[in-house]
Design a protein around this motif. Structure first.
Motif, PDB file in Angstrom:
ATOM      1  N   GLN A   1     -24.590  86.173  11.108  1.00 23.52           N
ATOM      2  CA  GLN A   1     -23.794  86.916  10.126  1.00 23.52           C
ATOM      3  C   GLN A   1     -24.716  87.485   9.068  1.00 23.52           C
TER       4      GLN A   1
ATOM      5  N   SER B   1     -19.208  94.363   6.758  1.00 25.31           N
ATOM      6  CA  SER B   1     -18.987  93.426   7.858  1.00 25.31           C
ATOM      7  C   SER B   1     -19.688  93.919   9.116  1.00 25.31           C
ATOM      8  N   ASP B   2     -20.362  93.024   9.796  1.00 23.90           N
ATOM      9  CA  ASP B   2     -21.181  93.399  10.947  1.00 23.90           C
ATOM     10  C   ASP B   2     -20.382  94.114  12.029  1.00 23.90           C
ATOM     11  N   PHE B   3     -19.152  93.675  12.277  1.00 19.79           N
ATOM     12  CA  PHE B   3     -18.384  94.227  13.389  1.00 19.79           C
ATOM     13  C   PHE B   3     -18.011  95.688  13.185  1.00 19.79           C
ATOM     14  N   THR B   4     -18.155  96.196  11.964  1.00 21.55           N
ATOM     15  CA  THR B   4     -17.824  97.601  11.697  1.00 21.55           C
ATOM     16  C   THR B   4     -18.947  98.547  12.117  1.00 21.55           C
TER      17      THR B   4
ATOM     18  N   GLY C   1     -24.121  96.726  17.287  1.00 18.49           N
ATOM     19  CA  GLY C   1     -24.135  95.523  18.103  1.00 18.49           C
ATOM     20  C   GLY C   1     -25.470  95.327  18.798  1.00 18.49           C
TER      21      GLY C   1
ATOM     22  N   ILE D   1     -16.794  87.455  12.839  1.00 17.90           N
ATOM     23  CA  ILE D   1     -15.768  88.313  12.234  1.00 17.90           C
ATOM     24  C   ILE D   1     -15.160  87.491  11.113  1.00 17.90           C
TER      25      ILE D   1
ATOM     26  N   TRP E   1      -9.493  95.402  16.337  1.00 21.97           N
ATOM     27  CA  TRP E   1     -10.259  94.791  17.424  1.00 21.97           C
ATOM     28  C   TRP E   1     -10.565  95.819  18.514  1.00 21.97           C
TER      29      TRP E   1
ATOM     30  N   ALA F   1     -14.172  96.376  16.544  1.00 20.25           N
ATOM     31  CA  ALA F   1     -14.919  95.149  16.845  1.00 20.25           C
ATOM     32  C   ALA F   1     -15.314  95.046  18.305  1.00 20.25           C
TER      33      ALA F   1
ATOM     34  N   TRP G   1     -18.523  96.768  19.061  1.00 23.25           N
ATOM     35  CA  TRP G   1     -19.668  95.994  18.556  1.00 23.25           C
ATOM     36  C   TRP G   1     -20.044  94.901  19.543  1.00 23.25           C
ATOM     37  N   PHE G   2     -19.055  94.168  20.016  1.00 24.61           N
ATOM     38  CA  PHE G   2     -19.336  93.105  20.976  1.00 24.61           C
ATOM     39  C   PHE G   2     -19.916  93.653  22.275  1.00 24.61           C
TER      40      PHE G   2
ATOM     41  N   ILE H   1     -18.162  84.124  19.695  1.00 24.42           N
ATOM     42  CA  ILE H   1     -17.476  84.717  18.543  1.00 24.42           C
ATOM     43  C   ILE H   1     -17.090  83.623  17.557  1.00 24.42           C
TER      44      ILE H   1
END
Length: 266
Positions: free
Chosen positions: A109, A119-122, A128, A154, A163, A167, A170-171, A185
């Motif tokens: 994170q 936030s990383d997932f954005t 990613g 997240i 999602w 997200a 990103w994944f 996750i």
């Protein structure tokens, strides 16, 4: 433990025999002792616990003295303007934990809602890829297992549209670097389910379990039967966690024999 109606992702694990429970206990590989009942230990019963923290490296002897079996530690850097002593985990610190018989699980994170980095997932598919490369470099530099998963975070409540459209991409970027089996996750219960259903997180060697580290936040007091870790205590200013080595920590129940600890994934 409360169960959810199950979708196509995380699956229900059946009750195990006493013999299987004994095998579970002996297979914990450093996760500490558990009580041997008629089924898998639950979050409220005798599950071993791992702590997570960021402000500083807590001495291994203090973690052991507090009765915890290990740590979830960061394989990410501090955000701009901050300096967290436990980010990233270092090889000497990891060696001290291992020497004390404690297990280690890796978590990434960097950004945070409202923080100095988003936030990383954005960060999308390309983000990613970049995050996975950073995480793997820091993980391996500290001595992390070559087949061990890294749990990507997240740290907020998201809906299905976020999602699907943000997200998940990103994944998929993370998967392109690490592969699905080394991707996990950290999230609330819904995002854990979506990640498994969409095939972007790997499976634990414990039957029916995925690399899902579920936080009690955004989970409606439910524990998903497919999670390997459950963050039961989330330390906040209004509800501080227990002190270990003088630091308030989060506490996580190990819900499987294989939670992604390094020593099971050399």
């Amino acid at each position: 433990m409360q169960d959810l109606p199950l979708g196509t992702g995380l699956r229900r694990t059946s009750t195990v025999s006493r013999r299987d429970a004994l095998r579970y206990a002996t297979a914990l590989a450093g996760l500490g002792a558990v009580s041997l009942g008629g089924g898998i230990p639950t979050a409220a019963a005798a599950a071993p616990t791992l702590i997570d923290f960021a402000a500083k490296q807590i001495p291994a002897q203090d973690i052991r003295a507090a009765g915890h079996a290990g740590v979830v530690n960061y394989v990410s850097l501090s955000r701009p303007g901050s300096s967290f002593g436990a980010k990233p985990i270092t090889r000497p610190y990891a060696q001290s934990l291992t020497a004390a018989g404690l297990v280690i699980v890796s978590n990434y994170q960097y950004g945070k809602p409202g923080g100095t980095a988003p936030s990383d997932f954005t960060r999308g598919y390309a983000g990613g890829i970049a995050d996975a490369r950073t995480a793997w470099q820091l993980h391996t530099a500290a001595g992390g297992g070559q087949s061990a998963p890294i749990f990507f975070t997240i740290d907020e409540d998201i809906n299905r549209d976020t999602w699907n459209n943000v997200a998940l991409q990103w994944f998929r970027g993370i998967n392109s670097v690490l592969g699905v089996q080394r991707t996990g996750i950290y999230a609330g219960i819904d995002a854990c389910e979506w990640a498994a259903a969409d095939g972007v997180i790997g499976r634990s060697s414990t039957p029916g379990r995925w690399w899902a580290w579920q936080t009690k936040a955004w989970s409606g007091n439910q524990v998903h039967p497919g999670a390997v870790l459950y963050q039961r205590v989330v330390s906040t200013a209004s509800n501080p966690g227990p002190l270990v080595g003088g630091l308030e920590v989060d506490v996580n129940d190990a819900l499987a024999s294989d939670v992604g600890q390094w020593n099971l994934h050399p």
